[in-house]
Enzyme design. Sequence first.
Site, mmCIF file in Angstrom:
data_model
loop_
_atom_site.group_PDB
_atom_site.id
_atom_site.type_symbol
_atom_site.label_atom_id
_atom_site.label_comp_id
_atom_site.label_asym_id
_atom_site.label_seq_id
_atom_site.Cartn_x
_atom_site.Cartn_y
_atom_site.Cartn_z
ATOM 1 C CB SER A 40 -0.920 -0.054 1.228
ATOM 2 O OG SER A 40 -1.957 0.837 1.061
ATOM 3 C CE LYS A 66 -16.895 20.377 10.694
ATOM 4 N NZ LYS A 66 -15.626 20.269 9.987
#
Lengths: 185, 312
Positions: free
Chosen positions: B127, B179
Amino acid sequence: MGPFLELLYDVIFSPAAAMRQIAARRPVGQAFVAFLLSIVIPAGAIYFVLQATATGKFAGAFFAAAVCVRLLMWFVGSAVLQLIAELFGGQGTAVGLFAAIGFAHLPFIFAVPLAVAGLLLPAGAAAMLFAAGVLVLVFWVLALTVIAIQGVHGLSAAKAVLVLLTPLLAAVVVFVGAAFWPPLG
Amino acid sequence: MLVFKRSVVLLIAVVVAVSLVAAAFIVPGVKSRRAGGERSKVAIIYVDGVIVGGRGQAGLLGEPGGTDALIKQLHQARDDAAVKAVVLRINSPGGSAPASQEVGTEIKKLRATGKPVVASMGDVAASGGYWLAAVTDRIYANPATLTGSIGVYIPYANWQELYNKIGIRSEKIKSGPHKDILSPDRPMTAEERAIIQVMVDDLYGQFVAVVAEGRKMEPTRVRELADGRIYTGSQAKELGLVDELGTMYDAIDGAAAMAGIKGKPVLHEYGKVSPWSMLFGSGEDVSLERLFFRRIRQDVPLTAPLAIPEKW
């Protein structure tokens, strides 16, 4: 030349007697020469080091600045120590202390052989040797300054050390005070 | 006695004068000798553990694990004229995408100075760890190294049911509808899922572009390989994700050869911490305060490059 060489010997090997002699004779000219040697010789060595590096173009400026700053510090430092010594009850003259402190810086001439010895050693050992050597020289000069204050002003060793440390302590108090100013609350 | 004193002073004067003259001649020689001796240095920079941005955690025997320290080491290697090549020893399962990207960019800048950078994979270089390897000039891996895992995910857990069971009722006053996206105390809406998916796709595209450029592969081919799976070193070699199978010392020899260093190269390891800096803390080095009193960072998931900042 003769008495000057003997005085240099005494400053290195029997400093107490030398400082008493300097206090009595006040050889400012000889002190100037001794002080100049003690700053010009190490600064000269640093000049060569700087010239061999990428900062070579600043070597001349460094040399001039080092000499000027040290001369100024000698003058101002002697004045400050004279004031403090008198506050502690010292009886000596400012010119005598000025000359004695000029001679007290003499051990710095040994920085050059020290640096050359360091250059011949492997990098790690050289750094250790040089750091230890510089530490010894600094303490030597500080000890000679204390002896100079003693010799010129007739103070005890403890008072002479206090005279030397007072500007430092004052600076610490000022810096700590400035750090906590204005007071909280 | 007077003669003796004068003789001693004159002897000291001679020693000092000779030293001064010697300094004038020795210093340039020593400088060039030392510089010459250092000409064949290969720097080794370690990428250990999860790749996280910032200053990271302080390790007992190493520099802090954040990428700030890693980037500093890359800059030191770039600025040290004696360093002719760099080996990036990677032992990392990955980390955050921005941190990997930032280090990758710095590696590219280092390569742009003409110094070859070679990756050596240890146990795992997956990764984000592979992201860093992909931007180097050459990749070495052991046959059993775990690598690949080219992909991106953003983790999300919904703990609403658990909260209900234990009587926690969380409420928020929000400035906007998204949010509190990825908030664990409520289910994700379809709209939010689409927003996150677009982000993941964007990050994935960036990762694929890095691998395609670094490995000189077609992006379509990279996408075929980059379904998130891990590969062994030998599989990765067959697929073109790795250049050579070999150990770290093979990588060092390879880096030295790429830099034109003849003979055995001098190794310079970055990230070592002196006992002095441990005790007194100097600059970015580890200090006791950071060792013992700093809050331990929450564990970062170990798999793929992430996009979630630690503090939302």
